[in-house]
Design a protein around this motif. Sequence first.
Motif, PDB file in Angstrom:
ATOM      1  N   ASP A 183       0.804  -0.982  -0.001  1.00 47.31           N
ATOM      2  CA  ASP A 183      -0.002  -0.006   0.028  1.00 47.31           C
ATOM      3  C   ASP A 183       0.960   1.283  -0.061  1.00 47.31           C
ATOM      4  OD1 ASP A 183      -1.791   2.011   0.256  1.00 47.31           O
ATOM      5  OD2 ASP A 183      -2.769   1.201   2.166  1.00 47.31           O
ATOM      6  N   GLN A 184       0.865   2.055  -0.979  1.00 47.16           N
ATOM      7  CA  GLN A 184       1.885   3.141  -1.289  1.00 47.16           C
ATOM      8  C   GLN A 184       1.249   4.209  -0.164  1.00 47.16           C
ATOM      9  OE1 GLN A 184       2.630   4.830  -4.989  1.00 47.16           O
ATOM     10  NE2 GLN A 184       2.665   3.032  -6.092  1.00 47.16           N
ATOM     11  N   GLN A 185       0.216   4.304   0.302  1.00 43.38           N
ATOM     12  CA  GLN A 185      -0.189   5.211   1.490  1.00 43.38           C
ATOM     13  C   GLN A 185       0.659   4.914   2.601  1.00 43.38           C
ATOM     14  OE1 GLN A 185      -4.308   5.336   2.493  1.00 43.38           O
ATOM     15  NE2 GLN A 185      -3.969   7.131   3.636  1.00 43.38           N
ATOM     16  N   LEU A 186       1.099   3.707   3.048  1.00 46.31           N
ATOM     17  CA  LEU A 186       1.951   3.552   4.056  1.00 46.31           C
ATOM     18  C   LEU A 186       3.394   3.778   3.766  1.00 46.31           C
ATOM     19  CD1 LEU A 186       0.463  -0.111   4.548  1.00 46.31           C
ATOM     20  CD2 LEU A 186       0.169   1.657   6.217  1.00 46.31           C
ATOM     21  N   LEU A 187       3.721   3.705   2.678  1.00 43.98           N
ATOM     22  CA  LEU A 187       5.223   4.234   2.424  1.00 43.98           C
ATOM     23  C   LEU A 187       5.400   5.581   2.287  1.00 43.98           C
ATOM     24  CD1 LEU A 187       8.204   3.389   1.398  1.00 43.98           C
ATOM     25  CD2 LEU A 187       7.511   3.434  -0.800  1.00 43.98           C
ATOM     26  N   ALA A 188       4.293   6.297   1.630  1.00 47.59           N
ATOM     27  CA  ALA A 188       4.162   7.764   1.745  1.00 47.59           C
ATOM     28  C   ALA A 188       4.241   8.273   3.100  1.00 47.59           C
ATOM     29  CB  ALA A 188       2.876   8.178   0.897  1.00 47.59           C
ATOM     30  N   GLN A 189       3.468   7.726   3.969  1.00 48.74           N
ATOM     31  CA  GLN A 189       3.566   8.208   5.353  1.00 48.74           C
ATOM     32  C   GLN A 189       4.853   8.159   5.941  1.00 48.74           C
ATOM     33  OE1 GLN A 189       0.763   9.339   7.111  1.00 48.74           O
ATOM     34  NE2 GLN A 189       2.473  10.000   8.757  1.00 48.74           N
ATOM     35  N   LEU A 190       5.410   7.096   5.731  1.00 49.23           N
ATOM     36  CA  LEU A 190       6.846   6.816   6.404  1.00 49.23           C
ATOM     37  C   LEU A 190       7.714   7.659   5.741  1.00 49.23           C
ATOM     38  CD1 LEU A 190       8.799   5.187   8.150  1.00 49.23           C
ATOM     39  CD2 LEU A 190       8.901   3.694   6.238  1.00 49.23           C
ATOM     40  N   TYR A 191       7.918   7.757   4.268  1.00 56.15           N
ATOM     41  CA  TYR A 191       8.765   8.769   3.510  1.00 56.15           C
ATOM     42  C   TYR A 191       8.279  10.275   4.151  1.00 56.15           C
ATOM     43  CZ  TYR A 191      11.618  10.358  -0.380  1.00 56.15           C
ATOM     44  OH  TYR A 191      12.535  11.104  -1.021  1.00 56.15           O
ATOM     45  N   MET A 192       7.239  10.651   4.295  1.00 57.18           N
ATOM     46  CA  MET A 192       7.056  12.188   4.764  1.00 57.18           C
ATOM     47  C   MET A 192       7.658  12.480   6.038  1.00 57.18           C
ATOM     48  SD  MET A 192       5.297  13.509   2.265  1.00 57.18           S
ATOM     49  CE  MET A 192       4.688  14.926   3.069  1.00 57.18           C
ATOM     50  N   ARG A 193       7.834  11.571   6.746  1.00 52.10           N
ATOM     51  CA  ARG A 193       8.498  11.856   8.042  1.00 52.10           C
ATOM     52  C   ARG A 193       9.972  12.314   7.800  1.00 52.10           C
ATOM     53  NH1 ARG A 193       6.853   6.439  11.629  1.00 52.10           N
ATOM     54  NH2 ARG A 193       4.551   6.961  11.547  1.00 52.10           N
ATOM     55  N   TYR A 194      10.538  11.863   6.662  1.00 56.08           N
ATOM     56  CA  TYR A 194      11.911  11.967   6.442  1.00 56.08           C
ATOM     57  C   TYR A 194      12.225  12.762   5.265  1.00 56.08           C
ATOM     58  CZ  TYR A 194      12.225   8.695  10.079  1.00 56.08           C
ATOM     59  OH  TYR A 194      12.120   7.934  11.250  1.00 56.08           O
TER      60      TYR A 194
END
Length: 191
Positions: free
Chosen positions: A28-39
Motif C-alpha cells: 500500500d503506497q499510502q503506508l510508504l508515503a506516510q513513512l517517507y513524509m517523516r523524512y
Amino acid sequence: MPAQLKHIQSIASLTDEALLVEFKKQNDQQLLAQLYMRYTSLVYGVCMKYLKDAEAAKDAVMNIYQELLTKLQTHEVDNFKSWLYVVAKNHCLMQLRKDKKMQIVEFTPTVMQSEDFSHLDDVLEKESELKKLEFCIEHLPDEQKQSIQLFYLESKCYNEIVEQTGYEWNKVRSLIQNGRRNLKICMEKNG
C-alpha cells in the motif's frame, strides 16, 4: 469521525518498523508515503548538500521515493532513517557522476577542418594512457579488479556492488580505495 480519517491517524501512530512491515505485506503506497513524509526534510537536506540546486534536490526527493517502491521489496531494512540517508546520498552521487559524463561541447566552425594534425598527438597520448590503465587494471588482485570495474566502468554504487558480489560494504569501499591506489602506483611505474 470518518473512517478514512481514523485510518490515516492510525497509520500516523505506527513506528517506522511497523509501517515497513505493513507496506511489505499490503504493498500500500499510502503506508510508504506516510513513512517517507517523516523524512522528506532529511532527504531534501542530503540532496541539497550534494546537488547544490533546489530544483534538482526537489526532483531527487521525488525520484528517491520512486526508487523506494522497488528497493524496499528486495531489501531488509533495520533502521529506515539510516538506510534512507544512504539511499539518498547514493542517488545524488550517481546523479553527479551521470551529469559529469554528459559533456557539452561548443561548436566552433573554424576548428572543424584544418590541415594541422597536431591533435593526433593528443589522441595517441590518450590511447597510450588507456592501454597502460587497461594493463594495470588487469594486474590488480581479482577482488580489487572486479570492484574497480563495477564502480568506475559500470558506474555501480557501493550498495549495488555489495549486492552483485556478496562482499560487505566496508570491504567494497576498501577494495576500491586500495585498487585506486594500486592503479596509481602501477601507472606511475609504467609511465
